[in-house]
Design a protein around this motif. Structure first.
Motif, PDB file in Angstrom:
ATOM      1  N   LYS A 168      -8.932   9.899  16.737  1.00 48.82           N
ATOM      2  CA  LYS A 168      -9.915  10.259  15.824  1.00 48.82           C
ATOM      3  C   LYS A 168     -10.838   9.152  15.324  1.00 48.82           C
ATOM      4  N   GLU A 169     -10.124   8.226  14.865  1.00 49.09           N
ATOM      5  CA  GLU A 169     -10.935   6.886  14.506  1.00 49.09           C
ATOM      6  C   GLU A 169     -11.571   6.199  15.372  1.00 49.09           C
ATOM      7  N   ARG A 170     -11.107   6.202  16.987  1.00 47.26           N
ATOM      8  CA  ARG A 170     -11.915   5.547  17.673  1.00 47.26           C
ATOM      9  C   ARG A 170     -13.225   6.452  18.179  1.00 47.26           C
ATOM     10  N   ILE A 171     -12.828   7.627  18.320  1.00 48.04           N
ATOM     11  CA  ILE A 171     -13.990   8.668  18.871  1.00 48.04           C
ATOM     12  C   ILE A 171     -15.075   8.742  17.540  1.00 48.04           C
ATOM     13  N   VAL A 172     -14.896   8.924  16.343  1.00 50.01           N
ATOM     14  CA  VAL A 172     -15.743   8.553  15.456  1.00 50.01           C
ATOM     15  C   VAL A 172     -16.177   7.318  15.039  1.00 50.01           C
ATOM     16  N   ARG A 173     -15.882   6.222  15.890  1.00 50.62           N
ATOM     17  CA  ARG A 173     -16.277   4.518  15.521  1.00 50.62           C
ATOM     18  C   ARG A 173     -15.886   4.397  14.200  1.00 50.62           C
ATOM     19  N   LEU A 174     -14.807   4.430  13.924  1.00 54.62           N
ATOM     20  CA  LEU A 174     -14.178   3.763  12.557  1.00 54.62           C
ATOM     21  C   LEU A 174     -13.391   2.597  12.597  1.00 54.62           C
ATOM     22  N   ASP A 175     -13.429   1.408  12.084  1.00 55.60           N
ATOM     23  CA  ASP A 175     -12.738   0.374  12.324  1.00 55.60           C
ATOM     24  C   ASP A 175     -11.644   0.638  11.205  1.00 55.60           C
ATOM     25  N   ALA A 176     -10.380   0.191  11.392  1.00 52.84           N
ATOM     26  CA  ALA A 176      -9.159   0.187  10.517  1.00 52.84           C
ATOM     27  C   ALA A 176      -8.821  -1.401  10.286  1.00 52.84           C
ATOM     28  N   TYR A 177      -8.622  -1.556   8.925  1.00 55.41           N
ATOM     29  CA  TYR A 177      -7.849  -2.807   8.492  1.00 55.41           C
ATOM     30  C   TYR A 177      -6.910  -2.427   7.571  1.00 55.41           C
ATOM     31  N   THR A 178      -6.002  -3.622   7.708  1.00 52.32           N
ATOM     32  CA  THR A 178      -4.844  -3.713   6.517  1.00 52.32           C
ATOM     33  C   THR A 178      -5.205  -4.767   5.735  1.00 52.32           C
ATOM     34  N   LEU A 179      -5.111  -4.605   4.507  1.00 53.31           N
ATOM     35  CA  LEU A 179      -5.383  -5.628   3.320  1.00 53.31           C
ATOM     36  C   LEU A 179      -3.872  -5.715   2.760  1.00 53.31           C
ATOM     37  N   THR A 180      -3.716  -6.817   2.481  1.00 53.66           N
ATOM     38  CA  THR A 180      -2.216  -7.021   1.759  1.00 53.66           C
ATOM     39  C   THR A 180      -2.598  -7.835   0.494  1.00 53.66           C
ATOM     40  N   ILE A 181      -2.229  -7.493  -0.333  1.00 52.39           N
ATOM     41  CA  ILE A 181      -2.458  -8.283  -1.780  1.00 52.39           C
ATOM     42  C   ILE A 181      -1.015  -8.577  -2.338  1.00 52.39           C
ATOM     43  N   THR A 182      -0.677  -9.911  -2.748  1.00 48.85           N
ATOM     44  CA  THR A 182       0.453 -10.380  -3.025  1.00 48.85           C
ATOM     45  C   THR A 182       0.242 -10.884  -4.555  1.00 48.85           C
ATOM     46  N   PHE A 183       1.126 -10.275  -5.575  1.00 47.91           N
ATOM     47  CA  PHE A 183       0.875 -11.161  -6.589  1.00 47.91           C
ATOM     48  C   PHE A 183       2.082 -11.873  -6.907  1.00 47.91           C
ATOM     49  N   THR A 184       2.225 -13.126  -7.334  1.00 43.88           N
ATOM     50  CA  THR A 184       3.320 -13.714  -7.670  1.00 43.88           C
ATOM     51  C   THR A 184       3.302 -13.673  -9.208  1.00 43.88           C
ATOM     52  N   VAL A 185       4.122 -12.998  -9.844  1.00 43.67           N
ATOM     53  CA  VAL A 185       4.229 -12.971 -11.417  1.00 43.67           C
ATOM     54  C   VAL A 185       5.084 -13.917 -11.937  1.00 43.67           C
ATOM     55  N   PRO A 186       4.896 -14.981 -12.858  1.00 40.97           N
ATOM     56  CA  PRO A 186       5.836 -15.754 -13.284  1.00 40.97           C
ATOM     57  C   PRO A 186       6.882 -15.141 -14.261  1.00 40.97           C
ATOM     58  N   GLU A 187       8.117 -15.601 -14.175  1.00 44.41           N
ATOM     59  CA  GLU A 187       9.204 -15.182 -15.070  1.00 44.41           C
ATOM     60  C   GLU A 187       8.805 -15.430 -16.550  1.00 44.41           C
ATOM     61  N   HIS A 188       9.237 -14.503 -17.555  1.00 45.06           N
ATOM     62  CA  HIS A 188       8.773 -14.934 -18.810  1.00 45.06           C
ATOM     63  C   HIS A 188       9.806 -15.762 -19.343  1.00 45.06           C
ATOM     64  N   PRO A 189       9.796 -16.947 -20.148  1.00 47.35           N
ATOM     65  CA  PRO A 189      10.895 -17.528 -20.582  1.00 47.35           C
ATOM     66  C   PRO A 189      11.680 -16.908 -21.489  1.00 47.35           C
ATOM     67  N   SER A 190      11.115 -15.879 -22.579  1.00 49.38           N
ATOM     68  CA  SER A 190      12.022 -15.269 -23.380  1.00 49.38           C
ATOM     69  C   SER A 190      12.836 -14.190 -22.581  1.00 49.38           C
ATOM     70  N   ASP A 191      12.817 -13.602 -21.693  1.00 46.84           N
ATOM     71  CA  ASP A 191      13.313 -12.355 -21.131  1.00 46.84           C
ATOM     72  C   ASP A 191      13.083 -12.627 -19.561  1.00 46.84           C
TER      73      ASP A 191
END
Length: 155
Positions: free
Chosen positions: A63-86
């Motif tokens: 369907k996306e090919r017929i209606v001429r839609l491009d498809a992308y995959t976006l990956t968002i990676t968050f690296t969250v630091p450890e908290h020193p107290s817990d």
């Protein structure tokens, strides 16, 4: 060709950065405990989180090919630091807060300000530090599927 067709990847990345540094940060600011905001610069010490955004073309449906839609995959990676107290609960909880805030912001604006036809959160992956207490951080990896009218960019 328009500028949008020539630079759609750059426009997509900038739109996602604007979503993260604007509406997502606003949602994070409404949470009752402090969460480091999202920034796009080099920060150290946990005062902000700098996500890594990767972009790739995605397989299109018939369907996306017929209606001429491009498809992308976006990956968002968050690296969250450890908290020193817990070591466990704060980093883990912050991962959940980032994921929920992105999901809420996408729900409010699934077209990324009119740049795409649809941006949809398709996956969340949470990963604890490989070796707790060593300074490694928690990770949350969010996967978005984005469709854009065009038909000439995706293979």
């Amino acid at each position: 060709m328009t500028d949008k067709a020539l630079f759609i990847e750059e426009i997509l990345l900038n739109s996602v950065k604007n979503l993260l540094s604007g509406p997502v940060n606003e949602h994070l600011g409404k949470i009752e405990y402090p969460i480091p905001p999202i920034e796009f610069a080099i920060y150290r010490g946990g005062s902000a989180v700098v996500p890594v955004i990767t972009l790739s073309t995605s397989e299109r449906s018939e369907k996306e090919r017929i209606v001429r839609l491009d498809a992308y995959t976006l990956t968002i990676t968050f690296t969250v630091p450890e908290h020193p107290s817990d070591l466990r609960s704060v980093g883990e909880r912050n991962c959940y807060a980032y994921a929920a805030s992105v999901a809420t912001a996408l729900g409010d604006d699934p077209t990324l300000g009119g740049v795409v036809d649809r941006a949809e959160l398709t996956g969340k992956k949470y990963a604890p530090p490989k070796y707790p207490g060593t300074g490694d951080g928690w990770e949350v990896i969010l996967t978005l599927r984005v469709t854009v009218e065009g038909g000439s960019n995706a293979g």
